[in-house]
Design a protein around this motif. Structure first.
Motif, PDB file in Angstrom:
ATOM      1  N   ASN A   1     -15.878 -19.335  22.192  1.00  0.00           N
ATOM      2  CA  ASN A   1     -14.559 -18.957  21.687  1.00  0.00           C
ATOM      3  C   ASN A   1     -13.745 -20.157  21.229  1.00  0.00           C
ATOM      4  O   ASN A   1     -12.826 -20.013  20.420  1.00  0.00           O
ATOM      5  CB  ASN A   1     -13.784 -18.193  22.761  1.00  0.00           C
ATOM      6  N   THR A   2     -14.052 -21.339  21.769  1.00  0.00           N
ATOM      7  CA  THR A   2     -13.309 -22.543  21.380  1.00  0.00           C
ATOM      8  C   THR A   2     -14.178 -23.505  20.578  1.00  0.00           C
ATOM      9  O   THR A   2     -13.755 -24.628  20.302  1.00  0.00           O
ATOM     10  CB  THR A   2     -12.774 -23.263  22.624  1.00  0.00           C
TER      11      THR A   2
ATOM     12  N   GLU B   1     -13.221 -25.920  17.050  1.00  0.00           N
ATOM     13  CA  GLU B   1     -11.791 -26.090  16.818  1.00  0.00           C
ATOM     14  C   GLU B   1     -11.461 -27.566  16.626  1.00  0.00           C
ATOM     15  O   GLU B   1     -11.843 -28.412  17.431  1.00  0.00           O
ATOM     16  CB  GLU B   1     -10.985 -25.526  17.985  1.00  0.00           C
TER      17      GLU B   1
ATOM     18  N   LYS C   1      -9.456 -23.388  13.326  1.00  0.00           N
ATOM     19  CA  LYS C   1     -10.760 -22.754  13.407  1.00  0.00           C
ATOM     20  C   LYS C   1     -11.663 -23.220  12.262  1.00  0.00           C
ATOM     21  O   LYS C   1     -11.209 -23.413  11.129  1.00  0.00           O
ATOM     22  CB  LYS C   1     -10.616 -21.228  13.349  1.00  0.00           C
TER      23      LYS C   1
ATOM     24  N   LEU D   1     -15.944 -22.733  10.621  1.00  0.00           N
ATOM     25  CA  LEU D   1     -17.058 -21.785  10.591  1.00  0.00           C
ATOM     26  C   LEU D   1     -18.016 -22.060  11.745  1.00  0.00           C
ATOM     27  O   LEU D   1     -18.301 -23.218  12.073  1.00  0.00           O
ATOM     28  CB  LEU D   1     -17.801 -21.889   9.259  1.00  0.00           C
ATOM     29  N   PRO D   2     -18.565 -20.993  12.376  1.00  0.00           N
ATOM     30  CA  PRO D   2     -19.508 -21.180  13.489  1.00  0.00           C
ATOM     31  C   PRO D   2     -20.905 -21.533  12.979  1.00  0.00           C
ATOM     32  O   PRO D   2     -21.840 -20.732  13.036  1.00  0.00           O
ATOM     33  CB  PRO D   2     -19.482 -19.813  14.191  1.00  0.00           C
TER      34      PRO D   2
ATOM     35  N   PHE E   1     -23.122 -14.570  18.296  1.00  0.00           N
ATOM     36  CA  PHE E   1     -21.726 -14.983  18.104  1.00  0.00           C
ATOM     37  C   PHE E   1     -21.441 -15.247  16.628  1.00  0.00           C
ATOM     38  O   PHE E   1     -20.356 -14.912  16.130  1.00  0.00           O
ATOM     39  CB  PHE E   1     -21.428 -16.227  18.929  1.00  0.00           C
ATOM     40  N   GLN E   2     -22.423 -15.850  15.931  1.00  0.00           N
ATOM     41  CA  GLN E   2     -22.240 -16.073  14.497  1.00  0.00           C
ATOM     42  C   GLN E   2     -22.054 -14.748  13.756  1.00  0.00           C
ATOM     43  O   GLN E   2     -21.179 -14.612  12.887  1.00  0.00           O
ATOM     44  CB  GLN E   2     -23.448 -16.835  13.930  1.00  0.00           C
TER      45      GLN E   2
ATOM     46  N   TYR F   1     -20.976 -11.973  15.021  1.00  0.00           N
ATOM     47  CA  TYR F   1     -19.689 -11.409  15.442  1.00  0.00           C
ATOM     48  C   TYR F   1     -18.541 -11.994  14.623  1.00  0.00           C
ATOM     49  O   TYR F   1     -17.573 -11.294  14.293  1.00  0.00           O
ATOM     50  CB  TYR F   1     -19.484 -11.676  16.929  1.00  0.00           C
ATOM     51  N   LYS F   2     -18.668 -13.268  14.261  1.00  0.00           N
ATOM     52  CA  LYS F   2     -17.633 -13.924  13.460  1.00  0.00           C
ATOM     53  C   LYS F   2     -17.843 -13.727  11.954  1.00  0.00           C
ATOM     54  O   LYS F   2     -17.086 -14.270  11.153  1.00  0.00           O
ATOM     55  CB  LYS F   2     -17.605 -15.417  13.778  1.00  0.00           C
ATOM     56  N   GLY F   3     -18.872 -12.956  11.571  1.00  0.00           N
ATOM     57  CA  GLY F   3     -19.107 -12.702  10.159  1.00  0.00           C
ATOM     58  C   GLY F   3     -19.820 -13.823   9.431  1.00  0.00           C
ATOM     59  O   GLY F   3     -19.782 -13.894   8.200  1.00  0.00           O
ATOM     60  N   TYR F   4     -20.520 -14.672  10.182  1.00  0.00           N
ATOM     61  CA  TYR F   4     -21.250 -15.803   9.580  1.00  0.00           C
ATOM     62  C   TYR F   4     -22.749 -15.512   9.741  1.00  0.00           C
ATOM     63  O   TYR F   4     -23.244 -15.386  10.862  1.00  0.00           O
ATOM     64  CB  TYR F   4     -20.874 -17.099  10.297  1.00  0.00           C
TER      65      TYR F   4
END
Length: 539
Positions: A346-347, A350, A355, A357-358, A435-436, A438-441
């Motif tokens: 989540n962090t 940063e 923020k 991109l993951p 997680f990627q 989930y973040k749209g990546y």
């Protein structure tokens, strides 16, 4: 009856070599830490002087608390084993027929083990005192001996902390009759404490952070955070306000835990287990009422070839691997590790609260020190459990008479641990990709995941697996072996304090590597892999 059980337990521990081994380990760790802080290695590391007194009350408290955290990993094998030992030796059915009360039995068992732990940390305090005054230390950094500083740290922080965590581990191991469950409890407690501390790190929540910190360090920091160097060198730590509330709160929690153990414990109870399978009772009916039946057994063929040893080794490793992944220590620590990955994700990326991109290289930074520690912990724990699995299940004599070579058995256990590590590294990849997404990546770069996890990181854990197999083989007590391995894992990076700074002299250390989108791993990969190959071949 209390005094009889208490004295017998103390006699048992004083007759055990492992007690003196634990005490010696903590003595030398304490002496090393205090001597290092007092500048005994300055001639090797070219360390400059300091304006801080290294044996001030504040410094003494910090050193005691640091060693107490390491001491928590001894609780399962000292405090937790107090009642478990009676079940392991099958003496409980005889002991429980004696006319003693539940209160006398539990209190004598707990307090005797509690006393042994306090004596070990007392020996560590002696190591601190001696380390500060070893020849070669910079006496300008060391003040006169202050007994009150040692006593304050011991009675205000160490004893309540040992009582709290010891009571929890005592209850868990007593009811589960599983020492590994005690180690899981220690890991969970430390993890939950670190998570709570991070959530309460806001300056506006300092009071609540100080109040609910089970170690008491945040409570002390509540008053000492803005002390000057002179005040840190001279003043005793305060004992007032939130510190008193904190200590009373957690002493109350420890008391409630012990009352709960007393309430639930029964001399006739079975071990608590957690299972999702429901065993249905079925009536068995004898069907073979006929005469004697002749059976023609096939003629056995003997194959002692190398290829047969390889097949046997692989099949045995599959058996041990299934044992690992189905056991609760593995599942519990894996879940804790996944939770830590989610929190760090989540962090991730940063930059000054901005923020980014993951990307894959950021996801591969998530394991950090937390998840890699969990992988090493599972490696150390299961190396001992697999090597002594026959003894634990009491079939070691049957295993000894099987026509399987010792090397085949040992290598099968090593391969099972490697399989476990492969699964854990795969979890990192799946968690990162999830997680990627989930973040749209969706630029997952699977090749990058596979290369770093299985070409760079896997060899690091495999080398530790070799050391774990070696230590757990020569040390007859698997939990002493686990503790020695944890000391090595934590202590080897600290060898830089003693002037040993080259990675070639520090086990499984290597120059770091870092990935960039422009240059990849650059020249760092060849150096890293050369050092890891050196340690793997040398092992």
């Amino acid at each position: 009856m209390f005094s009889t059980i208490f004295k017998q337990e103390l006699k048992y521990w004083f007759n055990r070599p492992v007690t003196y081994i634990f005490a010696a380990i903590f003595f030398f760790i304490a002496a090393f830490l205090s001597a290092s802080s007092a500048g005994i290695f300055d001639s090797l590391t070219v360390t400059t002087g300091s304006s801080k007194i290294v044996n001030s009350p504040m410094a003494i408290n910090d050193l005691f608390n640091a060693m107490a955290i390491l001491l928590f990993f001894l609780f399962p094998s000292i405090i937790g084993v107090a009642v478990y030992r009676d079940y392991k030796s099958n003496m409980h059915s005889i002991l429980y027929s004696y006319p003693f009360s539940k209160f006398n039995y539990l209190s004598a068992k707990f307090l005797s083990a509690f006393t042994i732990v306090l004596l070990i940390i007392l020996v560590a305090g002696l190591g601190l005192f001696i380390g500060f005054r070893l020849p070669g230390t910079n006496q300008e950094l060391v003040s006169s001996f202050n007994f009150a500083a040692y006593a304050h740290a011991y009675f205000v922080y160490i004893i309540p902390n040992v009582l709290l965590f010891g009571a929890i581990v005592f209850g868990v191991v007593t009811f589960t009759r599983n020492i590994a469950a005690g180690f899981i409890t220690v890991v969970l407690l430390l993890f939950v404490q670190s998570i709570a501390e991070s959530f309460l790190s806001n300056p506006d929540l300092r009071f609540w952070s100080a109040l609910f910190d089970p170690f008491g360090s945040q409570a002390a920091s509540y008053y000492t955070r803005y002390w000057t160097v002179a005040e840190q060198n001279e003043l005793m730590l305060p004992l007032k306000g939130v510190i008193i509330y904190n200590r009373l709160l957690w002493l109350g929690v420890a008391t409630l835990v012990m009352l709960g153990v007393y309430k639930v414990f029964s001399f006739s109870q079975n071990a608590f287990t957690l299972s999702f399978k429901k065993n249905k009772g079925e009536r068995s009916t004898k069907q073979n009422f006929g005469g004697i039946t002749r059976i023609n057994l096939p003629k056995a063929t003997y194959d002692y070839s190398f290829w047969n040893d390889v097949k046997t080794m692989w099949k045995l490793s599959n058996v041990d691997f299934k044992y690992i992944v189905k056991s609760w220590p593995f599942i519990a620590i894996l879940l804790v590790g996944l939770f830590s990955l989610i929190i760090m994700a989540n962090t991730a990326g940063e930059i000054f609260e901005t923020k980014t991109l993951p990307t894959t290289w950021q996801m591969l930074l998530l394991p950090g020190g937390t998840f890699t520690f969990f992988i090493n912990l599972l490696t150390f724990l299961y190396a001992g459990m697999l090597i002594r699995r026959g003894e634990i299940t009491r079939v070691n004599h049957l295993v000894d008479v099987t026509p399987v070579k010792n090397g085949t058995l040992l290598l099968s256990k090593f391969i099972a641990i490697l399989k476990m590590q492969i699964v854990l590294l795969f979890v990192i990849m799946v968690a990162g990709m999830a997680f990627q997404a989930y973040k749209g990546y969706y630029n997952f770069e699977i090749g990058h995941y596979l290369f770093e996890l299985y070409a760079l990181m896997f060899i690091h854990f495999a080398i530790w697996a070799l050391m774990a197999m070696f230590i757990q083989t020569i040390v007859k007590n698997q939990y002493l072996g686990l503790f020695i391995l944890l000391i090595l894992l934590i202590g080897i990076p600290l060898l830089s304090l003693a002037g040993i700074e080259q990675a070639v002299f520090k086990y499984n250390q290597a120059p770091g590597y870092r990935y960039s989108d422009m240059n990849g791993y650059g020249a760092a990969f060849s150096k890293y892999f050369t050092y890891k190959t050196y340690w793997f071949v040398g092992e």
